[in-house]
Design a protein around this motif. Structure first.
Motif, PDB file in Angstrom:
ATOM      1  N   TYR A  38       0.802  -1.235   0.024  1.00  0.00           N
ATOM      2  CA  TYR A  38       0.371  -0.295  -0.496  1.00  0.00           C
ATOM      3  C   TYR A  38       0.721   1.357   0.304  1.00  0.00           C
ATOM      4  O   TYR A  38       0.462   2.061  -0.684  1.00  0.00           O
ATOM      5  N   ILE A  54     -13.511  10.355  -3.862  1.00  0.00           N
ATOM      6  CA  ILE A  54     -14.401  10.436  -3.129  1.00  0.00           C
ATOM      7  C   ILE A  54     -15.520  11.428  -3.295  1.00  0.00           C
ATOM      8  O   ILE A  54     -16.067  11.195  -2.651  1.00  0.00           O
ATOM      9  N   VAL A  82      -8.016   4.489  12.197  1.00  0.00           N
ATOM     10  CA  VAL A  82      -7.125   3.249  12.006  1.00  0.00           C
ATOM     11  C   VAL A  82      -6.775   3.769   9.703  1.00  0.00           C
ATOM     12  O   VAL A  82      -5.641   3.086   9.313  1.00  0.00           O
ATOM     13  N   ALA A  83      -7.751   3.851   9.122  1.00  0.00           N
ATOM     14  CA  ALA A  83      -7.025   4.221   7.777  1.00  0.00           C
ATOM     15  C   ALA A  83      -8.222   5.482   7.788  1.00  0.00           C
ATOM     16  O   ALA A  83      -8.807   5.336   7.021  1.00  0.00           O
ATOM     17  N   THR A  84      -7.504   6.181   8.106  1.00  0.00           N
ATOM     18  CA  THR A  84      -7.707   7.983   8.103  1.00  0.00           C
ATOM     19  C   THR A  84      -7.506   8.638   6.274  1.00  0.00           C
ATOM     20  O   THR A  84      -8.938   8.905   5.710  1.00  0.00           O
ATOM     21  N   GLY A  85      -6.884   8.011   5.534  1.00  0.00           N
ATOM     22  CA  GLY A  85      -6.443   8.168   4.215  1.00  0.00           C
ATOM     23  C   GLY A  85      -6.218   9.765   4.748  1.00  0.00           C
ATOM     24  O   GLY A  85      -5.831  10.332   5.060  1.00  0.00           O
ATOM     25  N   ASP A 104      -2.500   6.190  10.034  1.00  0.00           N
ATOM     26  CA  ASP A 104      -2.698   5.255   8.613  1.00  0.00           C
ATOM     27  C   ASP A 104      -1.314   5.062   8.866  1.00  0.00           C
ATOM     28  O   ASP A 104      -0.189   5.690   9.850  1.00  0.00           O
ATOM     29  N   GLY A 105      -0.775   3.725   7.239  1.00  0.00           N
ATOM     30  CA  GLY A 105       0.752   3.866   7.758  1.00  0.00           C
ATOM     31  C   GLY A 105       1.031   4.370   6.484  1.00  0.00           C
ATOM     32  O   GLY A 105       2.171   4.228   6.301  1.00  0.00           O
ATOM     33  N   SER A 106       0.554   5.302   5.461  1.00  0.00           N
ATOM     34  CA  SER A 106       1.164   6.293   4.757  1.00  0.00           C
ATOM     35  C   SER A 106       1.294   7.508   5.335  1.00  0.00           C
ATOM     36  O   SER A 106      -0.179   8.152   5.167  1.00  0.00           O
ATOM     37  N   MET A 109      -0.611  10.365   2.864  1.00  0.00           N
ATOM     38  CA  MET A 109      -1.584  10.154   3.284  1.00  0.00           C
ATOM     39  C   MET A 109      -2.307  11.205   4.397  1.00  0.00           C
ATOM     40  O   MET A 109      -2.803  11.877   4.643  1.00  0.00           O
ATOM     41  N   ARG A 132      -0.748  -4.279  11.334  1.00  0.00           N
ATOM     42  CA  ARG A 132      -0.350  -4.854  12.027  1.00  0.00           C
ATOM     43  C   ARG A 132       0.332  -4.773  13.564  1.00  0.00           C
ATOM     44  O   ARG A 132       1.211  -6.156  14.518  1.00  0.00           O
ATOM     45  N   LEU A 155      -5.241  -5.845   2.931  1.00  0.00           N
ATOM     46  CA  LEU A 155      -4.256  -6.675   3.898  1.00  0.00           C
ATOM     47  C   LEU A 155      -4.467  -8.178   2.854  1.00  0.00           C
ATOM     48  O   LEU A 155      -6.050  -9.128   2.325  1.00  0.00           O
TER      49      LEU A 155
HETATM   50  N1  SAM Z   1     -10.889   5.515   4.984  1.00  0.00           N
HETATM   51  C1  SAM Z   1     -10.602   5.875   3.804  1.00  0.00           C
HETATM   52  C2  SAM Z   1     -11.177   6.735   3.084  1.00  0.00           C
HETATM   53  O1  SAM Z   1     -12.036   5.867   3.399  1.00  0.00           O
HETATM   54  O2  SAM Z   1     -11.229   8.241   2.133  1.00  0.00           O
HETATM   55  C3  SAM Z   1      -9.400   6.132   3.323  1.00  0.00           C
HETATM   56  C4  SAM Z   1      -9.279   4.636   2.336  1.00  0.00           C
HETATM   57  S1  SAM Z   1      -8.035   3.611   1.275  1.00  0.00           S
HETATM   58  C5  SAM Z   1      -8.869   2.524  -0.011  1.00  0.00           C
HETATM   59  C6  SAM Z   1      -7.041   2.738   2.474  1.00  0.00           C
HETATM   60  C7  SAM Z   1      -6.437   3.489   3.511  1.00  0.00           C
HETATM   61  O3  SAM Z   1      -5.410   2.395   3.701  1.00  0.00           O
HETATM   62  C8  SAM Z   1      -4.953   3.792   3.128  1.00  0.00           C
HETATM   63  O4  SAM Z   1      -4.923   5.603   2.984  1.00  0.00           O
HETATM   64  C9  SAM Z   1      -3.930   3.224   2.883  1.00  0.00           C
HETATM   65  O5  SAM Z   1      -2.379   3.743   3.900  1.00  0.00           O
HETATM   66  C10 SAM Z   1      -4.635   2.651   4.624  1.00  0.00           C
HETATM   67  N2  SAM Z   1      -3.378   1.607   5.111  1.00  0.00           N
HETATM   68  C11 SAM Z   1      -3.552  -0.081   3.709  1.00  0.00           C
HETATM   69  N3  SAM Z   1      -3.049  -0.256   4.667  1.00  0.00           N
HETATM   70  C12 SAM Z   1      -3.141  -0.432   5.520  1.00  0.00           C
HETATM   71  C13 SAM Z   1      -1.786  -0.985   6.629  1.00  0.00           C
HETATM   72  N4  SAM Z   1      -1.484  -2.571   6.806  1.00  0.00           N
HETATM   73  N5  SAM Z   1      -1.806  -0.127   7.627  1.00  0.00           N
HETATM   74  C14 SAM Z   1      -1.952   0.761   7.777  1.00  0.00           C
HETATM   75  N6  SAM Z   1      -2.745   1.560   7.518  1.00  0.00           N
HETATM   76  C15 SAM Z   1      -3.162   1.152   6.044  1.00  0.00           C
END
Ligand code: SAM
Length: 279
Positions: A38, A54, A82-85, A104-106, A109, A132, A155
């Motif tokens: 990712y 979006i 956890v997936a702030t984006g 977020d891991g990125s 983002m 993880r 994942l």
């Molecule tokens: N939640 C936001 C949205 O709805 O617009 C972002 C969605 S985007 C599809 C997926 C997000 O998950 C990305 O920001 C990505 O960096 C994060 N992500 C993916 N795998 C990850 C992981 N293993 N750990 C942390 N963040 C992760």
């Protein structure tokens, strides 16, 4: 620009601009099935485009107060996104009065989310953390964890999914709730793709279509009006499988909604939303 002392004269040299990082999928993109990838997919160029994809305003309209109500019904106050984006849900929840930590891991983002937060008058509390190893980087416990926007699909193996779910579980208060959503991959795997993009991917100028689908990969292609094209490689999670994993990790009660409705035809919705309670 760099200042450099050259003999006794001060000279200014132009520093070459670094080329923008391109998405990386290796030599054979349909064979790249890695939970780590990712970070190579959410490059700056794509992150900059994400909000076109979006469209915050239409997304807010289509999902209404669904998540806010789910959280309020359960008395949640402290929420970990956890997936702030780019920060859509973190900002919405802050505006609705929740206390939010945005992970977020990125780093790309998170930087964009922070800027977006400022535009709405909020200073986001951001933490770079991979699901993880969430407990290593994020501290404290939360009433709710949200993992939205079809993120969990990044994942690629079961060990990583179990590990991430166990990390979420451990960070929740004893009566906490986890909300995860996912694209309806059952529909795509069994009947082909027919999304009208009504939910989440609301920007009407952007097309999001599967380029390759098999049991282990859904590779989507995102095309933008300026002719730029990006891809995401995702694992096609089946609804029942994800529910089972959540049960096995310890969540006792799981309600699944289709496109924000309690009753739905299994093959119909674009997205499923799982609301999983710890007790
Ligand atoms: N939640 C936001 C949205 O709805 O617009 C972002 C969605 S985007 C599809 C997926 C997000 O998950 C990305 O920001 C990505 O960096 C994060 N992500 C993916 N795998 C990850 C992981 N293993 N750990 C942390 N963040 C992760």
């Amino acid at each position: 620009m760099v200042w450099r002392l050259d003999k006794r004269r001060l000279v200014i040299r132009e520093k070459p601009l670094a080329a923008p990082r391109k998405q990386e999928f290796g030599d054979n993109p349909v064979e790249t099935r890695l939970s780590e990838n990712y970070k190579n997919e959410y490059v700056k160029g794509f992150v900059e485009k994400w909000d076109e994809l979006i469209d915050w305003e239409s997304r807010a309209k289509t999902e209404g107060d669904f998540f806010i109500e789910q959280l309020r019904e359960r008395g949640a106050k402290k929420v970990l996104d956890v997936a702030t984006g780019t920060g859509f849900h973190s900002v919405r929840l802050l505006e609705a009065g929740f206390e939010v930590v945005s992970a977020d891991g990125s780093p790309e983002m998170l930087a964009k989310a922070f800027d977006n937060g400022k535009q709405y008058g909020h200073i986001l509390r951001t933490v770079q953390a991979d699901w993880r190893w969430l407990n290593r980087d994020v501290h404290g416990t939360y009433d709710a964890i949200i993992c939205l926007g079809n993120s969990f699909t990044h994942l690629f193996n079961e060990r990583d999914r179990r590990k991430a779910l166990a990390e979420y579980y451990a960070m929740l208060e004893h009566d906490g709730v986890l909300i995860i959503d996912q694209r309806n991959y059952d529909g795509i795997l069994d009947d082909g793709f027919n999304s009208k993009h009504t939910y989440y991917y609301c920007g009407d100028q952007v097309s999001a279509e599967p380029e390759h689908v098999d049991d282990g990969l859904a590779r989507f292609r995102y095309s933008f009006p300026d002719e730029s094209v990006y891809h995401l490689n995702m694992f096609p999670l089946r609804r029942k499988y994800l529910r089972r994993l959540m049960h096995e990790v310890g969540f006792q009660k799981i309600d699944t909604y289709g496109d924000f409705q309690e009753t739905y035809r299994e093959d119909d919705p674009d997205f499923f939303i799982h609301v999983a309670e710890k007790i």
